[in-house]
Write an enzyme that holds these catalytic residues in place. Structure first.
Site, mmCIF file in Angstrom:
data_model
loop_
_atom_site.group_PDB
_atom_site.id
_atom_site.type_symbol
_atom_site.label_atom_id
_atom_site.label_comp_id
_atom_site.label_asym_id
_atom_site.label_seq_id
_atom_site.Cartn_x
_atom_site.Cartn_y
_atom_site.Cartn_z
ATOM 1 N N THR A 234 -11.311 2.504 -42.495
ATOM 2 C CA THR A 234 -12.119 3.617 -42.971
ATOM 3 C C THR A 234 -13.505 3.507 -42.351
ATOM 4 O O THR A 234 -13.837 2.507 -41.715
ATOM 5 C CB THR A 234 -12.199 3.602 -44.515
ATOM 6 N N CYS A 235 -14.318 4.550 -42.516
ATOM 7 C CA CYS A 235 -15.693 4.525 -41.993
ATOM 8 C C CYS A 235 -16.442 5.675 -42.653
ATOM 9 O O CYS A 235 -16.244 5.944 -43.829
ATOM 10 C CB CYS A 235 -15.697 4.637 -40.469
ATOM 11 N N GLY A 236 -17.288 6.373 -41.904
ATOM 12 C CA GLY A 236 -17.980 7.532 -42.459
ATOM 13 C C GLY A 236 -17.140 8.783 -42.411
ATOM 14 O O GLY A 236 -17.092 9.553 -43.373
ATOM 15 N N GLY A 238 -13.914 8.840 -40.158
ATOM 16 C CA GLY A 238 -12.644 8.623 -39.476
ATOM 17 C C GLY A 238 -12.741 8.369 -37.989
ATOM 18 O O GLY A 238 -11.721 8.179 -37.326
ATOM 19 N N TRP A 264 -15.544 7.863 -45.977
ATOM 20 C CA TRP A 264 -16.632 7.964 -46.955
ATOM 21 C C TRP A 264 -17.135 9.401 -47.104
ATOM 22 O O TRP A 264 -17.738 9.747 -48.118
ATOM 23 C CB TRP A 264 -17.786 7.021 -46.604
#
Length: 270
Positions: A234-236, A238, A264
């Protein structure tokens, strides 16, 4: 062989389909398509990460539906049997997100590669670029969606209790720990419960190449995440999650990239 180097590509320009998937964070005020029009590697096709994503959502560049993907890729003139080289000119190594999209929609993973170092390394080596747009002949691309390679918010929430997989976050440690505001408005600071953090930037050299496999493995081990378990990135939004997924595929060749698509941008909504 998720990565190819610049010398290999220079020798094989006429044997592959080349994609520029540059994408920049909104605050950079950069326009990827305008930059592509100014210069790119010969025979390169531009892939617009925002336009070629799901349109009926306020979440950034979510996976589109299979029929839309088939139309998008057919309009780019790419065939199922094509070997694809993807590059970018972005600080967030956005080519990896396009790499993930192709694998998710069933393109043979052995035929999808990212150019190590991207356009930055290519230009630093003074390899040739052009400004003319590549002529495209439409194809009839057939996709085969691999739905197990994506997670949604409900699955992420359920997993907090079930622990069927581990979640690893590619954002900076400051964002992961909630010490700084999120760059996108309307998002709280913090991270998914029980997730691990490995900032994607720690895996990238100054020339935009990936660090060595040995160093990548060391970085993953330092997270204390059990690497024998299923890992979801995951990240901000994708994009940099896909950087971690590609890096992990370099040390575990059997790994198929699995992403929490909303990341996120969805999970951190106020």
């Amino acid at each position: 062989m998720s990565l190819v180097n610049t010398n290999w590509l220079e020798k094989n320009l006429d044997k592959v389909k080349i994609i520029d998937c540059s994408w920049h964070m909104p605050q950079t005020k950069r326009n990827s398509f305008e930059e592509y029009q100014q210069l790119h590697i010969e025979n390169t096709i531009f892939f617009d990460l925002d336009k070629n994503s799901k349109t009926d959502t306020d979440l950034p560049h979510m996976l589109t539906d299979i029929k839309s993907w088939e139309k998008i890729i057919s309009n780019l003139g790419i065939k199922n049997e094509d070997r694809i080289i993807i590059y970018d000119n972005s600080d967030v190594i956005s080519s990896c997100r396009c790499w993930y999209n192709f694998i998710y929609f069933g393109h043979d993973p052995s035929l999808v590669h990212v150019l190590d170092g991207g356009l930055k390394k290519w230009m630093n080596e003074k390899k040739p670029t052009v400004s003319n747009l590549t002529k495209i002949i439409s194809s009839n691309y057939i996709a085969n969606e691999k739905k197990k390679l994506v997670k949604n918010k409900e699955q992420i929430d359920e997993n907090i209790e079930k622990n069927d997989f581990r979640v690893m976050d590619a954002r900076s440690r400051e964002r992961f720990e909630g010490k700084v505001p999120e760059p996108r408005k309307g998002l709280r600071s913090g991270s998914i419960k029980n997730s691990f953090c490995l900032p994607f930037s720690e895996l990238i050299n100054e020339d935009h190449t990936f660090i060595t496999k040995e160093k990548i493995l060391e970085k993953f081990r330092l997270t204390k995440c059990n690497l024998n378990e299923n890992i979801v990135f995951t990240c901000g939004s994708g994009v940099t999650a896909s950087v971690l997924a590609l890096a992990y595929s370099l040390i575990d060749t059997k790994y198929m990239p699995t992403i929490y698509d909303g990341s996120w941008s969805e999970y951190g909504k106020n």
